[in-house]
Write a protein that holds these residues in place. Structure first.
Motif, short mmCIF file in Angstrom:
data_model
loop_
_atom_site.label_atom_id
_atom_site.label_comp_id
_atom_site.label_asym_id
_atom_site.label_seq_id
_atom_site.Cartn_x
_atom_site.Cartn_y
_atom_site.Cartn_z
N SER A 51 -24.99 17.90 -19.11
CA SER A 51 -24.00 17.70 -18.05
C SER A 51 -23.42 19.03 -17.57
O SER A 51 -22.94 19.12 -16.45
N ALA A 52 -23.42 20.03 -18.43
CA ALA A 52 -22.82 21.30 -18.05
C ALA A 52 -23.80 22.20 -17.29
O ALA A 52 -23.41 23.22 -16.75
N ASP A 53 -25.06 21.80 -17.26
CA ASP A 53 -26.08 22.66 -16.63
C ASP A 53 -26.42 22.21 -15.22
O ASP A 53 -26.92 23.01 -14.42
N LEU A 54 -26.22 20.93 -14.93
CA LEU A 54 -26.67 20.41 -13.64
C LEU A 54 -25.65 20.71 -12.55
O LEU A 54 -24.47 20.44 -12.71
N PRO A 55 -26.11 21.25 -11.44
CA PRO A 55 -25.19 21.48 -10.31
C PRO A 55 -24.93 20.15 -9.60
O PRO A 55 -25.68 19.19 -9.76
N PRO A 56 -23.87 20.09 -8.80
CA PRO A 56 -23.61 18.86 -8.04
C PRO A 56 -24.76 18.60 -7.07
O PRO A 56 -25.28 19.53 -6.46
N LEU A 57 -25.13 17.36 -6.97
CA LEU A 57 -26.19 16.96 -6.04
C LEU A 57 -25.55 16.19 -4.90
O LEU A 57 -24.88 15.19 -5.10
N GLU A 58 -25.75 16.70 -3.68
CA GLU A 58 -25.29 15.96 -2.50
C GLU A 58 -26.45 15.10 -2.03
O GLU A 58 -27.50 15.61 -1.65
N PHE A 59 -26.22 13.80 -2.08
CA PHE A 59 -27.31 12.86 -1.82
C PHE A 59 -26.97 11.96 -0.64
O PHE A 59 -25.84 11.50 -0.51
N ALA A 60 -27.93 11.76 0.23
CA ALA A 60 -27.75 10.81 1.33
C ALA A 60 -29.07 10.10 1.57
O ALA A 60 -30.13 10.60 1.20
N ASN A 61 -28.98 8.93 2.15
CA ASN A 61 -30.23 8.24 2.47
C ASN A 61 -30.15 7.58 3.84
O ASN A 61 -29.07 7.38 4.40
N TYR A 62 -31.31 7.31 4.38
CA TYR A 62 -31.43 6.52 5.61
C TYR A 62 -32.61 5.60 5.40
O TYR A 62 -33.35 5.74 4.44
N GLU A 63 -32.78 4.65 6.30
CA GLU A 63 -33.77 3.61 6.04
C GLU A 63 -34.76 3.47 7.18
O GLU A 63 -34.37 3.30 8.32
N THR A 64 -36.06 3.54 6.86
CA THR A 64 -37.06 3.00 7.77
C THR A 64 -37.73 1.88 6.98
O THR A 64 -38.26 2.11 5.90
N ALA A 65 -37.66 0.67 7.52
CA ALA A 65 -38.11 -0.49 6.76
C ALA A 65 -39.62 -0.44 6.56
O ALA A 65 -40.38 -0.14 7.49
N SER A 66 -40.05 -0.75 5.35
CA SER A 66 -41.48 -0.85 5.08
C SER A 66 -41.96 -2.22 5.51
O SER A 66 -41.32 -3.23 5.23
N PRO A 67 -43.12 -2.26 6.17
CA PRO A 67 -43.68 -3.57 6.51
C PRO A 67 -44.42 -4.21 5.33
O PRO A 67 -44.97 -5.29 5.48
N GLN A 68 -44.40 -3.56 4.18
CA GLN A 68 -45.27 -3.99 3.09
C GLN A 68 -44.68 -5.05 2.17
O GLN A 68 -45.35 -5.53 1.28
N ASN A 69 -43.40 -5.36 2.33
CA ASN A 69 -42.83 -6.46 1.55
C ASN A 69 -41.71 -7.08 2.36
O ASN A 69 -41.25 -6.49 3.35
N PRO A 70 -41.29 -8.28 1.97
CA PRO A 70 -40.33 -8.99 2.82
C PRO A 70 -38.98 -8.29 2.95
O PRO A 70 -38.21 -8.63 3.85
N PHE A 71 -38.69 -7.35 2.10
CA PHE A 71 -37.37 -6.71 2.13
C PHE A 71 -37.37 -5.40 2.91
O PHE A 71 -36.33 -4.87 3.26
N GLY A 72 -38.55 -4.85 3.14
CA GLY A 72 -38.59 -3.54 3.78
C GLY A 72 -38.31 -2.40 2.82
O GLY A 72 -38.11 -1.25 3.23
N SER A 73 -38.29 -2.71 1.53
CA SER A 73 -38.00 -1.67 0.54
C SER A 73 -39.25 -0.88 0.20
O SER A 73 -40.37 -1.34 0.39
N LYS A 74 -39.03 0.31 -0.31
CA LYS A 74 -40.14 1.15 -0.79
C LYS A 74 -39.90 1.48 -2.25
O LYS A 74 -38.75 1.51 -2.71
N GLY A 75 -40.97 1.76 -2.94
CA GLY A 75 -40.81 2.23 -4.31
C GLY A 75 -40.09 3.56 -4.31
O GLY A 75 -40.18 4.33 -3.36
N MET A 76 -39.33 3.82 -5.36
CA MET A 76 -38.61 5.09 -5.44
C MET A 76 -38.27 5.37 -6.91
O MET A 76 -38.31 4.50 -7.75
#
Lengths: 804, 167, 291
Positions: free
Chosen positions: A734-759
């Motif tokens: 915990s003392a070694d990792l710098p802060p991570l600024e994280f953001a996301n946006y969505e383009t729906a996947s046509p590959q499943n009913p939810f539009g989700s992607k593996g991650m």
């Protein structure tokens, strides 16, 4: 589906897994004692990296109090077939050394005793007569003609070699305005989950079968392979995965040879055996990512358009090719264009055996190594062509209106808008300000650098991509291969409550919660009302070759199977409720635990009553309707076709996108990196649960950061292992990792009913290279290698030192 | 003086989570193994057995201990708190909920030891800085979360508790 | 990874503990915090016949002032020192260094004496003890003796302790380092053993214009490199003076090299960190602000 404003899917539902984990009530493999009379195993392992076994004297050990027995490789060989792989070079891999050891830590004998303490005492008393042989650990050195050969029958250490060309790479390079070339070493690393391997194996003579409890997490394509090694039918090997697993990141795939070993030893010793790997064993002999000696060439036109790529991958597989290897070098193959439009690609893959532990699945699986080359080359080209590193990537991205996009090597990119992600990243990180700060710092003689990287995250693997290791002719002969099947079962019992079974063997990713969200939406219930059983059992539940926890397949494929199964249960509930409510099935909705008439919510009946009708009164069901409420869905994404004759394959179902930016200063006096800012933007398709998604990103970042900064499974030149403890293999804290600024946006996947992607893999793939890019920028260097240890960075920052 | 020759077992009696427990141990039996396999308190997990990873951390007579680097016989007459004992502490419910809300755990294998440290730490230092929390957590390895959720959860609980006490 | 068998002894008095040491000598291992011994036992790298658990010898847990010396008993835990206002006042250099030792959890049990007994060349406690010219109290059935830290630490994991002796206390001079002190180290991660650690102190005499200083460098060679000295008048140019001291300490050194760091890097860090801490200690104590 999942779009309704009131849906559970998409919400930050707190994880259903947490209560048990936070109170000490979750049970892991070492907590289980599923049958009486279990004996405990210690493994005697080779201290030598390479040696012939001239003899093993275990008499003293066998005579020690509390010892049940000792089993050696020579004894086990009678009962085992070698473990096969897709590589055809003639070399046998057994789960225990037979007549030769090929890495320090390879199992040589198995001891079973009343407890682990006594088993370790006895292991010490076994005398092994070794004839040490010269060892080789470096992949380039292993190719030399005078190098020690690990598998004499293979005729050398080069055990796999294939070359591929897509488009016309020759022409692309001939016409290029600029060609950048890089050669580098990528170190060996391991995800080191906090829980090590563990298994309990039980042989029964009549009927003849093996039952193995473990924290093995697939892919279950390895189950038939294990059965073949034991010389039995698939139905004689029942694998049960514990409901809780203390992390895997792919590594627990490498447990399977031990399952074979324990099963066979259980038969020989006549008792159930339990083995829990200790940390030293884990570091030296479980599994790891490959170290590689790779080269890349990238061709550009004068405007910075990437026109051609050449990859020369030299993969150090370690002592054996352990299935599903050589998959790690083919995981990114079909998407070798990354997130770019380049159509002309040449790839050479060579696998070489050395006296290191065998490689296997490890978070990112070939991705960190792949992107290290491609994204270093992009930064280098930007510098040479005097184009901003963000701009050169922007110019080469796949067009947002071009999806689905078929890459030159066969990957079918489902959706994306890469430019949008990059713009978000530059805005979040305040790129113009960072560049101004870099200018100011440099004016003061300080070493300030900015790194960028972008890439796609292929998820939900095609089980056939590993057959690229074979020629089209060999594949033809072996028979067709394709697909990545997911299984899920949903049942509503007579009391109207729901149980879900998954084939995704989670290790902390929150699959139970997301599955409950999906089923709750389908059936009009609340997630906490759903029981999700994640303990997989090949003897009682549905599973496929693709089952398991790897390649981010859950949000790419498994969610579709859950939805399909839950949808069928919902359909049946509506049909039965329609009869009871005397309306058409289409007019029934499931909500708040009731089946009710759409638009007339006060008219309805409790789901429990509908469920009861199917269980208690089958005769009253509509004609032709089967009794009960139990459904299993087996779902195969249509896109996962077999590789074609030109070695093109749709290797994965969904392609997430991410881009990272880091700004840092190199402290010239110490080599320390002061991370000023680290930002990461992801498109993982539709987010199913933000807590889970953010957790995966942060965890992947931590793995990537450790890999970039500290981690290396080190060997000396003679093959001795140097990283045998957590004081030597340095994981970030915990003392070694710098802060991570994280953001996301969505383009729906046509590959499943939810539009989700593996991650989950993405950050571990890009974090190493983006840090390397920033250091290269800070120090104005072309060549930077990992890990970015203090000593290494200090030497790079102070080239006048002679490195005494 | 207590002496226990090699290979002999003795009864070890201690108070675990407020209740008297006893079980057998050899001189070399690790406290982690004793808690798990003799007292059947499986909530304490073993991650490295060389005192680095922190998964096996428990509270032993008011001090934090790596139970893998402690002998069971050392615990004779001692008071021990494990995750099961922390689970019974209603006062820690906000911490558990904050862990869940902030994604401070994934596989949860390292979590029992971290809860032992965090509760011990917050009792000694009710209003810590982020740097202090990060320093405290640096005695634990977690490979899933990147630690951020833990830091947020601990700071949030500390802030709420401190504000509550000041009102 | 389980220990080999041993006999466990839990003496009720120091006399009993010393009798066991006298009987078993180097076949015995003393168990205090267990943070060094525990892992060594588990890995079977330590295989004592007898483990002597001194944790119940409450007399050894005392922090007491003895004239100009602060006596820290063998069972004083690192966390006890960090929490002690008296220690903060009397041995601020040690307190500064302890923040770098291990982690919150390990400091809660780990003892200072255990660190001294283990004698890792990169460890902070031995470095500070030597830099401050402290001493180690060794007790056996034969005698109690005080061995200067300069003589006690003899190399990697090697000390002047005889097989029948136990470290019963570390003795910390309190008349130095209270005006000026500084501690710095470079390690990969927080809590790791230092690649190189540097400790320094300085004092202005209260009876004349004179001054004293101490500088110690850990992790460079198998034992801490130390320079102590002083003079009748404070040096005019502290930076120049610091350079001279560093040059004297690092002349002819042959730094260790291992997986973590090259000899060149250690040599450089010795120079860089040594100068930094010494200058800071001198400036604080001698009251001159140097550029």
């Amino acid at each position: 589906m999942g779009d309704r404003a009131d849906s559970w899917v998409g919400r930050a539902v707190p994880r259903l897994e947490d209560a048990a984990l936070l109170t000490g009530n979750a049970r892991f493999i070492d907590d289980l004692s599923p049958l009486p009379g279990i004996r405990h195993v210690a493994l005697l392992r080779s201290p030598h990296p390479h040696a012939r076994i001239l003899g093993i004297d275990a008499e003293a050990a066998r005579a020690m109090p509390g010892v049940v027995g000792v089993v050696t490789g020579a004894e086990l060989r009678e009962h085992l077939n070698p473990l096969a792989s897709a590589v055809r070079a003639p070399m046998a891999y057994y789960p225990i050394a037979i007549d030769k050891v090929r890495y320090a830590g390879e199992p040589v004998a198995l001891v079973a005793a009343e407890d682990r303490y006594l088993a370790e005492d006895a292991a010490e008393a076994i005398e092994v007569d070794y004839q040490p042989l010269d060892a080789v650990v470096d992949p380039l050195a292993a190719l030399a003609t005078e190098a020690p050969v690990l598998h004499e029958e293979a005729g050398g250490n080069l055990v796999h070699h294939r070359q591929f060309a897509y488009g016309d790479p020759e022409a692309a390079f001939a016409e290029a305005a600029e060609v950048v070339r890089l050669a580098w070493r990528y170190p060996r690393q391991s995800a080191t989950p906090m829980e090590t391997y563990g298994a309990i194996a039980h042989f029964e003579a009549a009927p003849e079968r093996y039952t193995v409890w473990s924290n093995f997490q697939g892919p279950f394509i390895l189950q038939p392979l294990m059965a073949r090694a034991l010389g039995i039918g698939g139905n004689q090997l029942r694998l049960i995965a514990a409901a809780h697993s203390g992390g895997s990141f792919g590594i627990k795939q490498g447990l399977y040879p031990y399952l074979v070993l324990l099963a066979a030893a259980s038969r020989l010793l006549g008792c159930p055996l339990k083995w829990v790997e200790d940390r030293l064993e884990h570091l030296s002999a479980s599994s790891s990512a490959a170290d590689r000696a790779d080269e890349i060439e990238a061709a550009f036109d004068g405007e910075g358009h990437l026109t051609g790529l050449r990859f020369d991958n030299l993969v150090n597989v370690g002592a054996y090719v352990r299935a599903p290897e050589p998959a790690s070098v083919y995981r990114m193959h079909a998407a070798a264009n990354g997130c770019y439009r380049v159509r002309h690609i040449a790839i050479q893959n060579r696998l070489v055996t050395t006296n290191k532990l065998p490689i296997g699945l490890n978070r990112g699986y070939g991705g960190p190594q792949f992107y290290f080359g491609l994204e270093r080359a992009m930064d280098l080209a930007a510098r040479r062509l005097a184009i901003d590193p963000a701009e050169i990537r922007r110019r080469n991205f796949l067009a947002a209106d071009g999806f689905p996009y078929e890459g030159p090597a066969g990957a079918i990119y489902d959706s994306g808008d890469y430019g949008k992600g990059l713009e978000m990243l530059l805005e979040i990180a305040d790129y113009p300000t960072l560049r101004a700060r870099r200018d100011a710092a440099r004016a003061e003689g300080r070493l300030f650098g900015i790194g960028l990287a972008a890439g796609v995250e292929p998820s939900g693997s095609n089980m056939a991509y590993v057959t690229l290791a074979q020629t089209p002719e060999e594949r033809e002969k072996a028979g067709g291969r394709s697909g990545g099947v997911a299984c899920a079962s949903v049942a509503m019992d007579p009391s109207g409550t729901v149980t879900v079974h998954l084939d995704s063997t989670p290790a902390g990713q929150g699959h139970a919660t997301v599955a409950a969200q999906i089923v709750a939406d389908a059936l009009g219930l609340r997630p906490e009302q759903i029981q999700v059983d994640t303990a997989m059992d090949t003897g009682s539940g549905a599973w496929s070759l693709a089952s398991g926890n790897y390649s981010n397949r859950f949000a790419a494929i498994v969610v579709g199977a859950i939805a399909e199964s839950a949808g069928r249960i919902a359909g049946k509930l509506k049909a039965v409720a329609a009869e009871l409510l005397e309306v058409a099935a289409d007019d029934v909705e499931l909500a708040e635990g009731r089946a009710r008439i759409a638009g007339v919510p006060e008219q309805g009946i409790a789901l429990g009553r509908v469920a009861a009708a199917t269980h208690w009164h089958p005769a009253g069901l509509p004609d032709g309707m089967a009794p009960g409420l139990y459904d299993t869905a087996l779902l195969n994404p249509a896109v996962l076709d077999a590789p074609d004759g030109a070695d093109r394959v749709a290797s994965a179902v969904t392609f997430g996108f991410l881009c990272d930016l880091v700004a840092l200063e190199v402290e010239r006096a110490t080599g320390r990196l002061r991370i000023e800012r680290y930002a990461s933007v992801h498109d993982v398709g539709r987010v199913l649960n933000p807590i889970v998604v953010e957790g995966q990103v942060r965890g992947g970042f931590a793995h990537g950061f450790g890999a970039a900064m500290f981690e290396e499974l080190a060997y000396d030149q003679d093959g001795n292992f140097l990283s045998g403890s957590f004081a030597d293999y340095l994981c970030p804290t915990s003392a070694d990792l710098p802060p991570l600024e994280f953001a996301n946006y969505e383009t729906a996947s046509p590959q499943n009913p939810f539009g989700s992607k593996g991650m989950g893999d993405g950050s571990s793939m890009l974090t190493p290279v983006v840090l390397a890019n920033a250091v290269a920028d800070a120090l104005d260097l072309d060549e930077v290698e990992l890990p970015l240890s203090l000593d290494r960075v200090w030497r790079l920052a102070n080239p006048e030192t002679d490195g005494r | 003086m207590m002496r226990l020759p090699p290979g002999q077992r003795t009864r070890v009696t201690c108070t675990v989570n407020g209740q008297a427990h006893s079980g057998f141990a050899e001189s070399r039996t690790l406290l982690s193994d004793f808690l798990r396999h003799e007292l059947h308190l499986y909530g304490t997990h073993v991650g490295c057995e060389h005192g680095v990873c922190g998964a096996c951390t428990v509270v032993l007579d008011g001090r934090l201990a790596r139970s893998c680097a402690t002998l069971a016989v050392q615990a004779e007459g001692a008071e021990i708190t494990t995750v099961e004992g922390l689970a019974a502490d209603e006062g820690l419910e906000p911490l558990r909920q904050a862990f869940s809300r902030h994604g401070a755990l994934q596989c949860g294998f390292c979590t029992p030891g971290i809860l032992a440290s965090a509760s011990h730490f917050l009792a000694a230092r009710p209003d810590p800085t982020e740097a202090e929390v990060r320093d405290m957590l640096s005695g634990h390895l977690c490979r899933c979360t990147g630690y951020e959720g833990m830091v947020r959860a601990i700071l949030e609980v500390a802030r709420e508790t401190t504000e509550g006490a000041n009102q | 990874m389980k220990p080999a068998a041993f006999e466990y002894c839990r003496p009720d008095s120091l006399a009993e503990a010393l009798a066991l040491l006298s009987e078993y000598g180097d076949e015995a291992a003393v168990l205090a915090g267990g943070l060094s011994l525990g892992p060594l036992l588990n890995m079977r790298m330590a295989r004592p016949e007898v483990v002597i658990d001194i944790n119940r010898l409450a007399d050894l847990a005392r922090i007491e002032r003895d004239g100009e010396v602060l006596r820290l008993g063998a069972l004083v835990r690192q966390a006890d020192v960090l929490a002690s206002a008296e220690c903060q006042d009397l041995v601020p250099l040690l307190v500064a260094a302890l923040g770098h030792v291990g982690h919150y959890q390990t400091r809660d049990r780990g003892t200072l004496a255990g660190s001294a007994a283990h004698a890792d060349p990169s460890a902070e406690v031995p470095l500070c003890l030597k830099t401050l010219a402290g001493a180690v109290e060794l007790t056996s059935e034969r005698q109690v003796r005080r061995v200067p830290a300069d003589d006690f630490f003899q190399g990697t994991l090697t000390t002047a302790r005889a097989d029948d002796e136990m470290i019963t206390a570390l003795l910390w001079p309190t008349d130095r380092g209270r005006q000026g002190f500084a501690f710095e180290e470079v390690s990969e991660r927080r809590g790791d053993f230092a690649i190189v650690a540097a400790a320094a102190w300085a004092e202005r005499h209260d009876y004349d214009e004179g001054y004293r200083y101490g500088l110690g460098l850990g992790g460079v060679e198998e034992w801490s490199l130390v320079s102590r000295g002083g003079g009748r008048r404070a040096p005019e140019d502290l930076a120049e003076f610091a350079d001279e001291v560093i040059a004297g300490v690092t002349e002819d050194i042959e730094p260790m090299r291992d997986q973590r760091a090259s000899a060149a890097y250690r040599r450089h860090l010795a120079d860089h960190l040594g100068r930094k801490v010494l200058l800071r200690a001198l400036e604080t104590a001698l009251g001159e602000v140097q550029s």
